[in-house]
Design a protein around this motif. Structure first.
Motif, short mmCIF file in Angstrom:
data_model
loop_
_atom_site.label_atom_id
_atom_site.label_comp_id
_atom_site.label_asym_id
_atom_site.label_seq_id
_atom_site.Cartn_x
_atom_site.Cartn_y
_atom_site.Cartn_z
N ALA A 293 -3.71 10.58 1.88
CA ALA A 293 -2.77 10.73 0.77
C ALA A 293 -3.39 10.28 -0.55
CB ALA A 293 -1.51 9.92 1.06
N ASN A 294 -4.21 9.25 -0.51
CA ASN A 294 -4.83 8.74 -1.74
C ASN A 294 -6.06 9.54 -2.14
OD1 ASN A 294 -3.17 6.42 -2.50
ND2 ASN A 294 -3.85 5.51 -0.59
N SER A 295 -6.79 10.03 -1.17
CA SER A 295 -8.03 10.76 -1.46
C SER A 295 -8.09 12.03 -0.62
CB SER A 295 -9.25 9.87 -1.17
OG SER A 295 -9.19 8.67 -1.91
N ASP B 173 2.55 1.72 -3.50
CA ASP B 173 1.63 2.24 -4.52
C ASP B 173 1.32 3.71 -4.27
OD1 ASP B 173 1.64 -0.31 -5.51
OD2 ASP B 173 -0.28 -0.89 -4.60
N THR B 174 1.14 4.09 -3.01
CA THR B 174 0.83 5.49 -2.71
C THR B 174 2.01 6.40 -3.02
OG1 THR B 174 -0.62 4.70 -0.92
CG2 THR B 174 -0.02 7.03 -0.90
N LYS C 12 2.20 7.06 -6.71
CA LYS C 12 1.18 8.02 -7.12
C LYS C 12 1.57 9.44 -6.71
CE LYS C 12 -3.83 8.72 -6.64
NZ LYS C 12 -5.06 8.20 -5.97
N ILE C 13 2.13 9.59 -5.51
CA ILE C 13 2.55 10.91 -5.03
C ILE C 13 3.69 11.46 -5.88
CG2 ILE C 13 3.76 12.03 -3.11
CD1 ILE C 13 2.04 10.38 -1.21
N GLN D 198 0.83 -1.21 0.00
CA GLN D 198 0.00 0.00 0.00
C GLN D 198 0.86 1.26 0.00
OE1 GLN D 198 -3.06 0.06 3.04
NE2 GLN D 198 -3.37 -2.14 2.89
N LEU E 180 -2.71 7.01 4.86
CA LEU E 180 -2.89 6.46 3.51
C LEU E 180 -4.21 6.93 2.91
CD1 LEU E 180 -1.59 2.84 4.15
CD2 LEU E 180 -0.53 4.54 2.67
N GLU E 181 -5.25 7.01 3.73
CA GLU E 181 -6.54 7.47 3.20
C GLU E 181 -6.46 8.91 2.73
OE1 GLU E 181 -9.31 6.84 6.32
OE2 GLU E 181 -9.37 4.65 6.10
N LEU F 9 5.43 8.88 4.70
CA LEU F 9 5.35 7.49 4.26
C LEU F 9 6.73 6.85 4.07
CD1 LEU F 9 2.42 7.70 1.69
CD2 LEU F 9 2.40 6.53 3.89
N ASN G 92 1.57 16.88 -1.14
CA ASN G 92 2.11 15.60 -1.56
C ASN G 92 3.52 15.36 -1.01
OD1 ASN G 92 0.16 14.28 -3.65
ND2 ASN G 92 0.17 16.44 -4.18
#
Length: 591
Positions: free
Chosen positions: A311-313, A186-187, A190-191, A183, A308-309, A233, A226
């Motif tokens: 950072a992703n949304s 992947d984050t 994306k960042i 997780q 994580l929540e 992270l 970001n």
């Protein structure tokens, strides 16, 4: 202030308080949420460990205090001691197997396994002689016994001879660590993709629009969000990698002990304990350490979930990530009103100041970083931050570092920024501090929360003092505390206070000489006495004033007059003072 102005002020305040779609505000929320989640997760883990340790210590104390009072009940006492040791092993099993079932059938089977393992290690008749050992020896042997019994259960689990409800901690640890690591990976990808796209767009348009344009400031704030998520992270990802390597090494050592046990035991039914117990104890200690790492992993998973929540949304509307869509987005932003032009700080030149800075060549960077790995501002370029109105730009340490007189290291995004900083380091350090005061979301981004100027904005410092000091009732006249002890329902502090009170030894004169005389019925401290104006009810040695009439007797023409004198209750005798002998002999007065 008129009513219209007041209404406008209230409307403006409400607008700022309910501000939505603001990346800068979301950056602060991300910082508070993440650090609070980690703070409380670690605090909860420490509290659980303290409770477990207190429970085990209480059981150890009861085991040590078990003694034979009546010789006729010698065997009954030994049986009671054995039951207490079994319960101690059961409590220890809760730590070794964090996911153990709590159903009645599972608890019954676990206790049966522990009883069989204890009988194989420490037969029932051994407790008859074990009671006579000194307390320190008993405590050490209890710890060894818990590790050996754990090793027996692990060995039986590998051999398939039991452990239906016993789940080895490394099995769950590996799966949870892999899931969390994936997780985070992947984050982070994306960042990094967002940061790269926004950086290219800023580089492309900031020359024409200026760093104060709404579109550029929007991308600046989104990049900061970001960057902050990535800074949180990356240490977790590194920690997982290090701990997975450590757990793998422990498992490899555990398999070696298992192989040696298989070689020693083989098909024999009876094996000397001196050959088996060290291996079983080492095997148990390894799995106890893995269980502790599993608990730390669970705490970090709990803390990393909100990070994580967010950072992703994120809660703001994100700008598109591709260059083509960003070009379309900036055309829309061109129609928005832009701030009035300000002083052109992009091309300003500074003169040399008195601060000294040394340049560290690229070939010596590794040597310097091995001794001092910390780079100021989390590795961001201070010159780019100041000249571009708070836009973050990662520096490259292998381009060369700059070390100031206070031994701090700085890295930069390009050679021009490096040259400018070498010319006037103090100028840029002061400008960074001034700009951060206008953008407080950069305090933690630039790692300034530990500096004296921004210590009051440190989130960990605020979380450490989460219990705000309550106001203590005071006497109005003297401003002294009426109730010095204010009750706060904190079990840890109350337990510590209980231990302090248990150690107190009082005597009959303590209350008599105390300045705080507590009333025993209500347990409060009464106010001062009005007639003494002090908190204590005893007199002080005040001077005495005496009036004497002189010349009442004698010649009839003598005039009478009054003599006033003051006496203080002090000792005139001083044994340490040496009296000098008189210089002339004393003669008797002549008549």
């Amino acid at each position: 202030m008129s009513e219209a102005e007041y209404a406008a002020m209230v409307e403006l305040a409400a607008k700022h308080l309910t501000l939505v779609d603001c990346p800068a505000q979301e950056t602060v929320q991300l910082q508070i949420t993440t650090q609070a989640a980690f703070h409380f997760a670690m605090k909860e883990l420490d509290r659980d460990n303290n409770e477990r340790r207190a429970e085990l210590d209480s059981m150890v104390k009861s085991i040590i205090d078990t003694k034979v009072i009546d010789i006729r009940k010698y065997y009954e006492t030994a049986e009671v001691l054995r039951e207490r040791v079994l319960y101690y092993l059961f409590l220890y099993n809760k730590f070794v197997d964090p996911l153990s079932s709590t159903t009645d059938g599972a608890v019954k089977e676990i206790k049966a396994e522990l009883e069989v393992a204890l009988e194989s290690v420490f037969p029932r008749k051994g407790f008859l002689y074990w009671m006579d050992l000194p307390p320190g020896e008993k405590e050490v042997q209890l710890q060894e016994l818990a590790e050996v019994v754990t090793g027996v259960r692990v060995f039986n689990k590998y051999e398939g001879k039991g452990g239906h409800y016993f789940q080895l901690p490394h099995e769950v640890y590996e799966q949870d660590a892999l899931d969390l690591g994936q997780q985070i990976h992947d984050t982070l990808e994306k960042i990094n993709e967002k940061i790269h796209a926004y950086s290219l767009c800023i580089t492309k348009y900031h020359q024409d629009m200026g760093v104060y344009h709404t579109f550029i400031k929007r991308l600046r704030d989104e990049i900061a969000f970001n960057f902050q998520a990535g800074l949180y992270l990356e240490p977790i990802h590194k920690y997982l990698w290090i701990k997975q390597e450590a757990v793998s090494d422990m498992l490899e050592a555990g398999h070696q002990h298992l192989d040696r046990l298989l070689e020693i035991i083989g098909s024999y039914e009876v094996v000397p304990s001196d050959m088996v117990f060290p291996e079983l104890r080492a095997l148990g200690a390894i799995h106890i350490a893995i269980a502790q790492e599993f608990r730390y992993l669970q705490a970090r998973i709990k803390a990393a979930t909100p990070l994580l929540e967010m950072a992703n949304s994120p809660f703001y509307r994100e700008s598109p990530h591709t260059e083509k869509r960003l070009d379309a987005k900036q055309k829309n932003f061109l129609f928005l009103p832009c701030d009035p032009p300000k002083e052109d700080i992009y091309r300003y030149e500074v003169t040399r100041d008195e601060c000294k800075a040394a340049f560290i060549k690229p070939d010596k960077v590794d040597e310097v970083l091995s001794k001092q790995p910390q780079i100021e501002y989390n590795g961001f370029c201070p010159v780019c931050f100041v000249r571009n109105n708070g836009i973050l730009w990662k520096g490259d340490p292998y381009m060369g570092l700059v070390q100031t007189a206070d031994k701090k290291l700085y890295c930069f995004g390009d050679e021009d920024s490096q040259t400018r900083f070498l010319k006037a380091p103090c100028k840029y350090i002061v400008d960074v501090a001034k700009l951060v005061l206008q953008m407080p979301q950069h305090v933690h981004l630039l790692n300034l929360q530990g500096t004296p100027a921004f210590l009051y904005l440190s989130i960990p410092k605020i979380l450490e003092t989460e219990l705000v000091n309550e106001s203590v009732p005071k006497d109005y006249g003297t401003q002294t505390d009426t109730h010095p002890w204010v009750c706060r329902w904190d079990n840890e502090k109350l337990g510590y206070r209980k231990l302090q009170l248990q150690k107190l030894r009082t005597h009959c004169t303590q209350t008599e000489v105390s300045h705080f005389r507590r009333e025993n019925v209500t347990q409060t401290y009464p106010p001062k006495d009005k007639w003494t104006n002090t908190g204590i009810s005893r007199f002080t040695n005040m001077p005495r004033h005496i009036k004497v009439l002189h010349n009442l007797r004698g010649h009839m023409h003598n005039k009478m007059h009054t003599i006033r004198s003051s006496y203080e209750h002090t000792s005139i005798y001083n044994p340490w003072k040496l009296i000098d002998p008189p210089s002339e002999p004393i003669t008797e007065p002549k008549c």
